[in-house]
Structure formats: structure tokens, C-alpha cells
Design a protein around this motif. Sequence first.
Motif, PDB file in Angstrom:
ATOM      1  N   SER A   1       0.871  -1.164  -0.020  1.00 50.10           N
ATOM      2  CA  SER A   1      -0.007  -0.003  -0.089  1.00 50.10           C
ATOM      3  C   SER A   1       0.613   1.292   0.085  1.00 50.10           C
ATOM      4  O   SER A   1       1.658   1.409   0.706  1.00 50.10           O
ATOM      5  CB  SER A   1      -0.909   0.213   1.244  1.00 50.10           C
ATOM      6  N   PRO A   2       0.695   2.232  -0.866  1.00 50.94           N
ATOM      7  CA  PRO A   2       1.443   3.462  -0.810  1.00 50.94           C
ATOM      8  C   PRO A   2       0.945   4.225   0.172  1.00 50.94           C
ATOM      9  O   PRO A   2       1.671   5.426   0.438  1.00 50.94           O
ATOM     10  CB  PRO A   2       1.030   4.136  -2.423  1.00 50.94           C
ATOM     11  N   LEU A   3      -0.069   4.068   1.154  1.00 53.53           N
ATOM     12  CA  LEU A   3      -0.356   4.947   2.120  1.00 53.53           C
ATOM     13  C   LEU A   3       0.303   4.732   3.508  1.00 53.53           C
ATOM     14  O   LEU A   3       0.625   5.751   4.135  1.00 53.53           O
ATOM     15  CB  LEU A   3      -1.936   4.781   2.290  1.00 53.53           C
ATOM     16  N   ARG A   4       0.785   3.623   3.385  1.00 51.84           N
ATOM     17  CA  ARG A   4       1.882   3.467   4.683  1.00 51.84           C
ATOM     18  C   ARG A   4       2.981   4.063   4.642  1.00 51.84           C
ATOM     19  O   ARG A   4       3.572   4.281   3.828  1.00 51.84           O
ATOM     20  CB  ARG A   4       2.046   1.814   4.660  1.00 51.84           C
ATOM     21  N   GLY A   5       3.270   4.427   5.888  1.00 50.12           N
ATOM     22  CA  GLY A   5       4.593   5.151   6.045  1.00 50.12           C
ATOM     23  C   GLY A   5       4.578   6.056   7.633  1.00 50.12           C
ATOM     24  O   GLY A   5       3.569   6.003   8.419  1.00 50.12           O
ATOM     25  N   PRO A   6       5.590   6.521   7.910  1.00 51.52           N
ATOM     26  CA  PRO A   6       5.695   7.147   9.279  1.00 51.52           C
ATOM     27  C   PRO A   6       4.781   8.270   9.468  1.00 51.52           C
ATOM     28  O   PRO A   6       4.238   8.355  10.671  1.00 51.52           O
ATOM     29  CB  PRO A   6       7.109   7.829   9.389  1.00 51.52           C
ATOM     30  N   TRP A   7       4.215   8.912   8.563  1.00 51.93           N
ATOM     31  CA  TRP A   7       3.458   9.968   8.609  1.00 51.93           C
ATOM     32  C   TRP A   7       1.997   9.639   9.245  1.00 51.93           C
ATOM     33  O   TRP A   7       1.377   9.959  10.128  1.00 51.93           O
ATOM     34  CB  TRP A   7       3.209  10.744   7.430  1.00 51.93           C
ATOM     35  N   LEU A   8       1.410   8.654   8.393  1.00 52.02           N
ATOM     36  CA  LEU A   8      -0.003   8.110   8.469  1.00 52.02           C
ATOM     37  C   LEU A   8       0.196   7.459   9.782  1.00 52.02           C
ATOM     38  O   LEU A   8      -0.941   7.366  10.610  1.00 52.02           O
ATOM     39  CB  LEU A   8      -0.307   7.014   7.613  1.00 52.02           C
ATOM     40  N   THR A   9       1.080   6.487  10.130  1.00 52.87           N
ATOM     41  CA  THR A   9       1.315   5.899  11.444  1.00 52.87           C
ATOM     42  C   THR A   9       1.399   6.725  12.769  1.00 52.87           C
ATOM     43  O   THR A   9       0.727   6.614  13.757  1.00 52.87           O
ATOM     44  CB  THR A   9       2.391   4.759  11.620  1.00 52.87           C
ATOM     45  N   SER A  10       1.898   7.872  12.558  1.00 52.68           N
ATOM     46  CA  SER A  10       2.180   8.890  13.577  1.00 52.68           C
ATOM     47  C   SER A  10       1.074   9.614  13.721  1.00 52.68           C
ATOM     48  O   SER A  10       0.584   9.942  14.929  1.00 52.68           O
ATOM     49  CB  SER A  10       3.084   9.749  13.369  1.00 52.68           C
ATOM     50  N   VAL A  11      -0.105   9.913  12.652  1.00 52.54           N
ATOM     51  CA  VAL A  11      -1.195  10.702  12.896  1.00 52.54           C
ATOM     52  C   VAL A  11      -2.186   9.677  13.806  1.00 52.54           C
ATOM     53  O   VAL A  11      -2.939  10.177  14.751  1.00 52.54           O
ATOM     54  CB  VAL A  11      -1.994  10.813  11.721  1.00 52.54           C
ATOM     55  N   LEU A  12      -2.223   8.497  13.557  1.00 52.98           N
ATOM     56  CA  LEU A  12      -3.024   7.461  14.184  1.00 52.98           C
ATOM     57  C   LEU A  12      -2.507   7.248  15.528  1.00 52.98           C
ATOM     58  O   LEU A  12      -3.254   7.040  16.404  1.00 52.98           O
ATOM     59  CB  LEU A  12      -3.094   5.832  13.366  1.00 52.98           C
ATOM     60  N   GLY A  13      -1.062   7.256  15.855  1.00 49.16           N
ATOM     61  CA  GLY A  13      -0.636   7.179  16.911  1.00 49.16           C
ATOM     62  C   GLY A  13      -0.828   8.440  17.974  1.00 49.16           C
ATOM     63  O   GLY A  13      -1.128   7.990  18.949  1.00 49.16           O
ATOM     64  N   LEU A  14      -1.002   9.490  17.382  1.00 52.21           N
ATOM     65  CA  LEU A  14      -1.115  10.546  18.042  1.00 52.21           C
ATOM     66  C   LEU A  14      -2.646  10.677  18.654  1.00 52.21           C
ATOM     67  O   LEU A  14      -2.808  11.058  19.723  1.00 52.21           O
ATOM     68  CB  LEU A  14      -0.896  12.000  17.198  1.00 52.21           C
ATOM     69  N   ILE A  15      -3.540  10.275  17.841  1.00 49.21           N
ATOM     70  CA  ILE A  15      -5.009   9.945  18.225  1.00 49.21           C
ATOM     71  C   ILE A  15      -5.037   9.121  19.632  1.00 49.21           C
ATOM     72  O   ILE A  15      -5.720   9.204  20.650  1.00 49.21           O
ATOM     73  CB  ILE A  15      -5.877   9.400  17.078  1.00 49.21           C
ATOM     74  N   LEU A  16      -4.432   8.012  19.384  1.00 50.43           N
ATOM     75  CA  LEU A  16      -4.255   6.877  20.742  1.00 50.43           C
ATOM     76  C   LEU A  16      -3.567   7.617  21.593  1.00 50.43           C
ATOM     77  O   LEU A  16      -3.773   7.214  22.837  1.00 50.43           O
ATOM     78  CB  LEU A  16      -3.845   5.663  20.112  1.00 50.43           C
TER      79      LEU A  16
END
Length: 430
Positions: A17-32
Motif C-alpha cells: 500500500s502506498p499509504l503506509r509510512g511514518p506520517w500516517l502511522t504517527s497521525v493514528l498514533g497521536l490519536i491513540l
Amino acid sequence: MSHPPRTHRDRRALWRSPLRGPWLTSVLGLILLFGLPVLFVTGLLSYAAYNPDLSPVNDQTPDKGLLGFYLFTWPTNPSWLYRVNQGVHVTLGIVLVPVLLAKLWSVIPKLFIWPPVRSVGHALERLSLLALVGGGLFEFATGVLNVQLDYIFPGSFYPLHFYGAWIFMAALVVHVALRIPVMVRALRSRDLRAELRTRASDTKPEPPDETGLVSPQPAAPTMSRRGALAMVGTGSFALLVVTAGQSIGGPLRETAVLAPHGRNPGSGPNGFQINKTAMAVGVRARDIGPDWRLVVRGATGRETVLTRERLLRLPRHGAALPIACVEGWSTSDQRWDGVRLADLAALVGHADRPPRVLVESVQRHGSFRRVVLSDVQVRDPRSLLALRVNGADLSPDHGYPARVIVPGAPGVHNTKWVGRLTFGNFEEGA
């Protein structure tokens, strides 16, 4: 060890998936990162509401040791405290499920990095991830099952969820300490507003970096990062809509389709939610029939036995209080009518400063047949041995002939079908 085996390369090729990467993971991590501490704190407060330090009768986790350092006597004011706390805990936990699953999806390539361990620090991070992922899945799974009253896991929910929460949060603290610099850099690497305006056709993979999240052979995008975040947000919002009504009440209660108590409980004065019926806990008709008696005993051995008719002749008082349960559901304020616990204590020699009380039900099986209420709870003028509700006698499922109602207490501490009250000293293990 420097070259991954073929099977490893083949598996890595699955995550394109081209969506995976540190930015998307970090956004989701910030919510958690904002949501999980709130879950942890409200969970600890939920446990404190049972007053586990008051008596072994109340303590569902007797081996907690130092983990119970924060416990305090649960207050009766405000009367809605437990209702709000547990509503937030359960609703937020369910709402965060899509975020948690999306976060796990975003980091799944990390399971296949090579070599598996590169250094002592990396080994520590991998161990924390094992506890973090395993603990997170365990906590969310047992929590959701508890809300649905589906106890398919071995052992009691209370110690499992309590210890699991501490393990999960310890792993989260270690993980955040190790990864917070990476998360900050990732969040700064892309502009959120720009990503939210980017269409799927314009979505590009993130640059490869040391995290191992970016696919070396990304596929063509079928969704933008905006779409991915919208999908997660929509899932969370949908769960909010079908869950929150069980705590908020009113017209929204009809939308709580996932809540086991979200259905219409019936009409009339006793037409509000219950957890367990009289039949479910083995209360027989003769247990609550004309021969029922309430035994009230004091610390000095003074004892009185009361029929329901005699209780009805004692000075009675009213209180408007909700019932709130650990599963997250609660009722609106109901108008209770009965005898103050403090007045019952006075009958057996505790007129000045009523002590704690052991409340025992006539129910034959099930948990919380016996609970201990603190002196603070006994002395509150709204704490009643309720005989009537909303202008009518209690129904059998609501605790006829008498039940306890205490402001701010968990629902299971509002004992139904009360048969004995023992004030002051009592044999806790009896």
C-alpha cells in the motif's frame, strides 16, 4: 543475517500500500496517545469505585499489591460521577477500536523486518511492541466482551482487565519514550491540511526511511490518505452513534443498537434497565414472598428483624438517582422511596456515626451477592433501602421487596433482594 531469506522478501512484497509510512502511522498514533491515557485513568477510577480496600468482599483483585496505591474512598457526590466515568470509559474504548485496528494495519510490515533484532535498544523496543500489541488487543477484546456480557475468556473479568491494563500502559510508556522523536519528525514531514486536500490520483508514497513502513515496491493508490483517515473516522463515529446512547439516555438510547441493554425495557414505573433478572440469579418466589424478613444487626450484637410492612411504617425518604453499570449503560434518574440506611443503623445502636455496612442478598448464585458500603455511603441521606420506585412497588427484577440505592455507586453495589444488613464489625469471609 545481513541478507533476508527469500520467504521474508516474499512476505514483504505483500505489503504494497502506498499509504503506509511514518506520517500516517504517527497521525493514528497521536490519536491513540490522547485517547489511551483517558481510558487508563477512567478504568482505574472505575476500579476505585468498588472500594476494594474497604473489605475483601469488595476486592475482585486481591493480589494487586502496589498497583492499588492510588485507591481512595469513593465519594457519593456528585451522584453522577460513576455514570459519567464509566460512560466515557466504555464509549471511548469502543470508538477507538477502528483507530487501533488502522494503527496495527499501518505497522504490520514491522513484523517482517530483517534482521529481527539489531541492537539491545531494538530488542527492548521489540519486546515492548509484543506487550503493547498483545496487551492492547487483549484489553479491547475483553472490554468489548464485557460490554456484551459475553464472558468467553477464562477467569474473572476484573483481575484480567486490571492487570492487563497495567501491562499495556507500561508497554505504551516504553514505546512512546523510544518512538516519540520519530513520531514528531514524521508529523512535521507533511502538512495535514495538504494531505486532506490530496486526491487518490495524486497520492504519492512517502520517501523510504529507516522505519521500514514504506513499501519498496508500492502499488498504485486506490485511496488517498484523506480517504483512509475519513474511513477510520467514519467507523469511529458510527460506533459512537450506536453506543453512546446507553450512557446518555433519552432519545439516543434507541440508537444504542450494539448495547445489550439498548432495547426498550418496557413501560411503567419499573420500565428501566436491569442487568440480571431475579430468575437469572436464582431468586425464588418464596425468597421474596410474605415470609421474607430483613435482618439488621449492629456491631454490639443488637439485632432487629423487620417485615416489609414494618419497613413501610418507618420514616421514608426519597432520592432521585440513576443506576450505572460497569458495562457502560446507565438509566436516567429514577425516583426512589425507602428507609435511609443511617436510620436502619440507628435501630441497632449506631445513631450518631453510622459505620460501614455489609449488605447481603437472598440471591442464590452470581457475583456481588455481598458488598460492603463505606461509612461515607451509609451516612449520605440519599442512601436508601428502597421499597418503591417512581411511585410503585419495586418489581421482582428490580429487587423487590427491598434493594439498596446509593449515590455514585456502581450498579452492582446497589444490591437487590436484600436479606441482611450488618453494620460495623462482621465476618468478611462468612
